[in-house]
Design an enzyme around this catalytic site. Structure first.
Site, mmCIF file in Angstrom:
data_model
loop_
_atom_site.group_PDB
_atom_site.id
_atom_site.type_symbol
_atom_site.label_atom_id
_atom_site.label_comp_id
_atom_site.label_asym_id
_atom_site.label_seq_id
_atom_site.Cartn_x
_atom_site.Cartn_y
_atom_site.Cartn_z
ATOM 1 N N ASP A 45 -1.614 -1.770 11.048
ATOM 2 C CA ASP A 45 -1.787 -1.720 9.595
ATOM 3 C C ASP A 45 -2.322 -3.026 9.002
ATOM 4 O O ASP A 45 -2.513 -3.104 7.788
ATOM 5 C CB ASP A 45 -0.434 -1.446 8.917
ATOM 6 C CG ASP A 45 -0.146 0.039 8.827
ATOM 7 O OD1 ASP A 45 -0.973 0.830 9.308
ATOM 8 O OD2 ASP A 45 0.919 0.391 8.276
ATOM 9 N N LYS A 83 0.858 -1.204 0.000
ATOM 10 C CA LYS A 83 0.000 0.000 0.000
ATOM 11 C C LYS A 83 0.885 1.241 0.000
ATOM 12 O O LYS A 83 2.076 1.189 0.349
ATOM 13 C CB LYS A 83 -0.917 0.028 1.229
ATOM 14 C CG LYS A 83 -0.221 -0.006 2.609
ATOM 15 C CD LYS A 83 0.193 1.347 3.167
ATOM 16 C CE LYS A 83 0.886 1.226 4.527
ATOM 17 N NZ LYS A 83 1.768 2.316 4.873
HETATM 18 O O1 C5P Z 1 0.741 -1.203 15.494
HETATM 19 P P1 C5P Z 1 2.175 -1.496 15.230
HETATM 20 O O2 C5P Z 1 2.692 -2.624 16.081
HETATM 21 O O3 C5P Z 1 2.512 -1.678 13.805
HETATM 22 O O4 C5P Z 1 2.955 -0.196 15.681
HETATM 23 C C1 C5P Z 1 4.339 -0.201 15.890
HETATM 24 C C2 C5P Z 1 4.695 1.008 16.726
HETATM 25 O O5 C5P Z 1 4.502 2.200 15.987
HETATM 26 C C3 C5P Z 1 3.858 1.180 17.979
HETATM 27 O O6 C5P Z 1 4.393 0.459 19.057
HETATM 28 C C4 C5P Z 1 3.945 2.663 18.210
HETATM 29 O O7 C5P Z 1 5.179 2.987 18.807
HETATM 30 C C5 C5P Z 1 3.976 3.225 16.802
HETATM 31 N N1 C5P Z 1 2.644 3.628 16.321
HETATM 32 C C6 C5P Z 1 2.046 4.758 16.843
HETATM 33 N N2 C5P Z 1 0.812 5.144 16.384
HETATM 34 C C7 C5P Z 1 0.180 4.437 15.430
HETATM 35 C C8 C5P Z 1 0.768 3.269 14.882
HETATM 36 C C9 C5P Z 1 2.015 2.901 15.345
HETATM 37 O O8 C5P Z 1 2.627 5.428 17.700
HETATM 38 N N3 C5P Z 1 -1.009 4.849 14.987
#
Ligand code: C5P
Length: 307
Positions: free
Chosen positions: A148, A23
């Site tokens: 995501d 994406k």
């Molecule tokens: O959700 P995911 O595990 O992919 O996110 C990885 C990191 O990215 C989270 O631990 C956070 O630090 C950051 N993040 C965030 N806000 C989001 C998505 C991700 O701060 N909306």
């Protein structure tokens, strides 16, 4: 999490494979930091025709195996492995999977490759086990793996809210192609969010995404593209900043950064125009890889093979 399992009978050893497309974020607006450490976002994302390939074979033994040419990706940290664990736990199915992963989407490139693989894997597990989980149930498992992941169950075009896991499919008037410029750098998402400058009160989403949905030409859309994480990506990955500035100097833009990663992109209505710009970039010897792909796309059909 409530899950509806329709069948639990294990069919004969069967393989099923699919594509897992990447994406790009046409808009990514960061609205504020939350008390749980995540950030509230509003993002319009579309699928692009650059895809990993996954195939999955059901194993009678309770074992999860990942095969990938890139050995560093064939580990229990891989989101596909974690997806398998979560799927088996959520459904109570006592079996295992052998998963083969062929990577095309750059890792750490902001194109959601790992998340797309996890979403595709959940669909493969659902099929190969004949588990009958609904899309909503798969998305709920996906959301526990990464913000995501759910979006990849709703492409070709989606608006993401919350931390990204609240996904609404939307329809876009435009379709065309995207010139991707991959910078050879792994960009860490948590680091990028840490660097995001929270210098304002909680914000409201702009109307950019709405304007993009109504736009019919790449020129119209390019003017509304926006990524609030761009400066933070440049802080974390100076190589990406350098390429971005070089593209500006070459006057081949406007380019935007996708997500929190190292891929830059520009939209085009036709491949010839994109090809001309790609050639100028290649001639400038910027140490990048260019690719032209169709967008928006979202079809990742399942292909079955009886063993
Ligand atoms: O959700 P995911 O595990 O992919 O996110 C990885 C990191 O990215 C989270 O631990 C956070 O630090 C950051 N993040 C965030 N806000 C989001 C998505 C991700 O701060 N909306």
């Amino acid at each position: 999490m409530s899950l509806s399992v329709l069948h639990r009978d294990t069919p004969n050893r069967t393989s099923v494979s699919t594509r897992a497309c990447g994406k790009i974020n046409l808009t990514l607006e960061v609205l504020g930091k939350r008390s749980d450490g995540y950030h509230d976002i509003h993002s319009l994302a579309i699928g692009v025709d650059l895809a990993d390939r996954l195939s999955c074979t059901l194993l009678p033994e309770q074992e999860i195996r990942i095969r990938c040419e890139r050995a560093e990706l064939a580990t229990p940290e891989n989101l596909v492995y974690r997806a398998a664990k979560s799927f088996l736990k959520a459904t109570g199915i006592e079996a295992g999977f052998e998963i083969e992963l062929e990577k095309e989407i750059p890792v750490g490139g902001g194109m959601g490759g790992g998340s797309s693989d996890a979403a595709a894997a959940l669909q493969l597990f659902n099929e190969v086990c004949d588990a009958g989980l609904s899309h909503a149930s798969l998305a709920a498992i996906g959301a526990t793996l990464g913000s995501d992941v759910p979006l990849f169950l709703q492409l070709p075009s989606v608006v993401m809210r919350g931390r990204g896991e609240l996904v609404e499919p939307v329809s876009m008037k435009w379709s065309g192609c995207v010139l991707l410029v991959h910078v050879d750098a792994f960009v860490s998402t948590p680091l990028v969010y840490q660097k995001w400058r929270n210098d304002a009160q909680p914000r409201r989403p702009s109307s950019n995404s709405k304007s993009i949905l109504e736009g019919t030409s790449a020129d119209m859309l390019n003017g509304f593209l926006r990524n609030d994480l761009e400066e933070a990506v440049f802080d974390v990955a100076p190589d990406v900043a350098q390429v971005f500035r070089a593209l500006e100097a070459l006057r081949v833009g406007p380019f935007r950064v996708s997500g929190a990663g190292s891929t830059l992109f520009r939209l085009f209505d036709d491949e010839d125009a994109a090809g001309e710009i790609a050639r100028s970039i290649e001639n400038a010897k910027l140490n990048v890889k260019t690719r032209i792909v169709a967008a928006p796309v979202g079809e990742n059909p399942l292909v079955f093979e009886e063993n």
